[in-house]
Write a protein that holds these residues in place. Sequence first.
Motif, PDB file in Angstrom:
ATOM      1  N   LYS A   1       0.851  -1.191   0.000  1.00  0.00           N
ATOM      2  CA  LYS A   1       0.000   0.000   0.000  1.00  0.00           C
ATOM      3  C   LYS A   1       0.892   1.249   0.000  1.00  0.00           C
ATOM      4  CE  LYS A   1      -3.320  -2.404   2.983  1.00  0.00           C
ATOM      5  NZ  LYS A   1      -4.051  -2.349   4.282  1.00  0.00           N
ATOM      6  N   PRO A   2       0.380   2.359  -0.470  1.00  0.00           N
ATOM      7  CA  PRO A   2       1.188   3.587  -0.448  1.00  0.00           C
ATOM      8  C   PRO A   2       1.705   3.921   0.950  1.00  0.00           C
ATOM      9  CG  PRO A   2      -0.703   3.892  -1.868  1.00  0.00           C
ATOM     10  CD  PRO A   2      -0.890   2.546  -1.204  1.00  0.00           C
ATOM     11  N   GLU A   3       0.935   3.589   1.975  1.00  0.00           N
ATOM     12  CA  GLU A   3       1.384   3.880   3.341  1.00  0.00           C
ATOM     13  C   GLU A   3       2.522   2.985   3.802  1.00  0.00           C
ATOM     14  OE1 GLU A   3      -1.753   3.286   2.295  1.00  0.00           O
ATOM     15  OE2 GLU A   3      -2.896   2.145   3.806  1.00  0.00           O
ATOM     16  N   ASP A   4       2.898   2.004   3.010  1.00  0.00           N
ATOM     17  CA  ASP A   4       4.084   1.194   3.318  1.00  0.00           C
ATOM     18  C   ASP A   4       5.371   1.868   2.851  1.00  0.00           C
ATOM     19  OD1 ASP A   4       2.163  -1.695   2.407  1.00  0.00           O
ATOM     20  OD2 ASP A   4       2.649  -1.016   4.440  1.00  0.00           O
TER      21      ASP A   4
ATOM     22  N   ASN B   1      15.837  -0.221  21.256  1.00  0.00           N
ATOM     23  CA  ASN B   1      17.034  -0.423  22.082  1.00  0.00           C
ATOM     24  C   ASN B   1      17.353  -1.898  22.354  1.00  0.00           C
ATOM     25  OD1 ASN B   1      17.253   2.327  22.147  1.00  0.00           O
ATOM     26  ND2 ASN B   1      16.794   2.556  24.320  1.00  0.00           N
ATOM     27  N   SER B   2      16.454  -2.778  21.956  1.00  0.00           N
ATOM     28  CA  SER B   2      16.754  -4.205  22.066  1.00  0.00           C
ATOM     29  C   SER B   2      17.782  -4.633  21.020  1.00  0.00           C
ATOM     30  CB  SER B   2      15.492  -5.036  21.884  1.00  0.00           C
ATOM     31  OG  SER B   2      14.574  -4.808  22.934  1.00  0.00           O
ATOM     32  N   TYR B   3      17.938  -3.809  19.996  1.00  0.00           N
ATOM     33  CA  TYR B   3      18.756  -4.151  18.837  1.00  0.00           C
ATOM     34  C   TYR B   3      20.097  -3.431  18.905  1.00  0.00           C
ATOM     35  CZ  TYR B   3      14.375  -6.062  17.200  1.00  0.00           C
ATOM     36  OH  TYR B   3      13.215  -6.790  17.103  1.00  0.00           O
ATOM     37  N   ALA B   4      21.166  -4.201  18.754  1.00  0.00           N
ATOM     38  CA  ALA B   4      22.508  -3.632  18.889  1.00  0.00           C
ATOM     39  C   ALA B   4      23.104  -3.221  17.546  1.00  0.00           C
ATOM     40  CB  ALA B   4      23.435  -4.647  19.558  1.00  0.00           C
ATOM     41  N   TYR B   5      22.616  -3.805  16.473  1.00  0.00           N
ATOM     42  CA  TYR B   5      23.209  -3.553  15.164  1.00  0.00           C
ATOM     43  C   TYR B   5      22.109  -3.227  14.162  1.00  0.00           C
ATOM     44  CZ  TYR B   5      27.011  -5.953  17.508  1.00  0.00           C
ATOM     45  OH  TYR B   5      27.968  -6.320  18.417  1.00  0.00           O
ATOM     46  N   TRP B   6      22.432  -2.287  13.277  1.00  0.00           N
ATOM     47  CA  TRP B   6      21.465  -1.804  12.302  1.00  0.00           C
ATOM     48  C   TRP B   6      22.104  -1.732  10.913  1.00  0.00           C
ATOM     49  CZ3 TRP B   6      16.393  -0.379  13.491  1.00  0.00           C
ATOM     50  CH2 TRP B   6      16.077  -0.389  14.848  1.00  0.00           C
ATOM     51  N   GLY B   7      21.280  -1.980   9.908  1.00  0.00           N
ATOM     52  CA  GLY B   7      21.720  -1.771   8.544  1.00  0.00           C
ATOM     53  C   GLY B   7      21.537  -0.328   8.133  1.00  0.00           C
ATOM     54  N   GLN B   8      21.908  -0.033   6.905  1.00  0.00           N
ATOM     55  CA  GLN B   8      21.864   1.339   6.418  1.00  0.00           C
ATOM     56  C   GLN B   8      20.491   1.715   5.868  1.00  0.00           C
ATOM     57  OE1 GLN B   8      22.960  -1.154   4.664  1.00  0.00           O
ATOM     58  NE2 GLN B   8      21.992  -0.880   2.661  1.00  0.00           N
ATOM     59  N   GLY B   9      19.655   0.733   5.652  1.00  0.00           N
ATOM     60  CA  GLY B   9      18.309   0.983   5.158  1.00  0.00           C
ATOM     61  C   GLY B   9      18.183   0.836   3.656  1.00  0.00           C
ATOM     62  N   THR B  10      16.982   0.494   3.230  1.00  0.00           N
ATOM     63  CA  THR B  10      16.676   0.402   1.812  1.00  0.00           C
ATOM     64  C   THR B  10      15.304   1.041   1.566  1.00  0.00           C
ATOM     65  OG1 THR B  10      16.553  -1.098  -0.105  1.00  0.00           O
ATOM     66  CG2 THR B  10      15.642  -1.921   1.963  1.00  0.00           C
ATOM     67  N   GLN B  11      15.208   1.823   0.518  1.00  0.00           N
ATOM     68  CA  GLN B  11      13.991   2.582   0.246  1.00  0.00           C
ATOM     69  C   GLN B  11      12.954   1.706  -0.436  1.00  0.00           C
ATOM     70  OE1 GLN B  11      13.198   6.032   0.869  1.00  0.00           O
ATOM     71  NE2 GLN B  11      11.159   5.316   0.242  1.00  0.00           N
ATOM     72  N   VAL B  12      11.745   1.764   0.085  1.00  0.00           N
ATOM     73  CA  VAL B  12      10.596   1.124  -0.551  1.00  0.00           C
ATOM     74  C   VAL B  12       9.575   2.218  -0.846  1.00  0.00           C
ATOM     75  CG1 VAL B  12       8.661  -0.451  -0.236  1.00  0.00           C
ATOM     76  CG2 VAL B  12      10.955  -1.098   0.556  1.00  0.00           C
ATOM     77  N   THR B  13       9.197   2.326  -2.104  1.00  0.00           N
ATOM     78  CA  THR B  13       8.219   3.327  -2.510  1.00  0.00           C
ATOM     79  C   THR B  13       7.069   2.629  -3.213  1.00  0.00           C
ATOM     80  OG1 THR B  13       9.963   4.980  -2.797  1.00  0.00           O
ATOM     81  CG2 THR B  13       7.829   5.438  -3.820  1.00  0.00           C
ATOM     82  N   VAL B  14       5.859   2.856  -2.709  1.00  0.00           N
ATOM     83  CA  VAL B  14       4.668   2.243  -3.275  1.00  0.00           C
ATOM     84  C   VAL B  14       3.815   3.348  -3.881  1.00  0.00           C
ATOM     85  CG1 VAL B  14       2.693   0.753  -2.857  1.00  0.00           C
ATOM     86  CG2 VAL B  14       4.770   0.481  -1.480  1.00  0.00           C
ATOM     87  N   SER B  15       3.604   3.273  -5.174  1.00  0.00           N
ATOM     88  CA  SER B  15       2.822   4.287  -5.870  1.00  0.00           C
ATOM     89  C   SER B  15       1.356   3.872  -5.942  1.00  0.00           C
ATOM     90  CB  SER B  15       3.369   4.502  -7.279  1.00  0.00           C
ATOM     91  OG  SER B  15       3.248   3.323  -8.042  1.00  0.00           O
ATOM     92  N   SER B  16       0.494   4.871  -5.913  1.00  0.00           N
ATOM     93  CA  SER B  16      -0.954   4.582  -5.938  1.00  0.00           C
ATOM     94  C   SER B  16      -1.484   4.552  -7.363  1.00  0.00           C
ATOM     95  CB  SER B  16      -1.698   5.648  -5.134  1.00  0.00           C
ATOM     96  OG  SER B  16      -1.410   6.932  -5.642  1.00  0.00           O
TER      97      SER B  16
END
Length: 128
Positions: A88-91, A113-128
């Motif tokens: 959905k677009p809200e995703d 704060n339960s998580y010690a390690y994080w990735g850099q992120g990846t963009q997800v774009t949902v068009s309507s």
Amino acid sequence: QVQLVESGGGLVQAGGSLKLSCAASGRTFDSYAMGWFRQAPGKEREFVTAINWGGGSMTYYTDSVKGRFTISRDNAKNTVYLQMNSLKPEDTAVYYCAAAPRPSGVIDYEWENSYAYWGQGTQVTVSS
């Protein structure tokens, strides 16, 4: 130290699907619970889903993605996946994977704060 690298993001039409991957470094991947969080523009980062350590017999989802998203892990490949269907677009958001070391007590999967390690992120774009 664990390094996480996400992939699989992109642009998709509403109703479509994407599968995100998060590859982890290190030899003790199965000792970490893994989670996915997301951050939409102008909003706080929020919990999406998590899977417990070991074989990943337990999974947890925020209400808005239940029935549409599926988290899984392949310990042989040191990878956690997020299958996203009926998008959905809200995703639309930047999606982050995170690794939580096994605590001595109860873990709150939805707490960053339960998580010690994080990735850099990846963009997800949902068009309507």
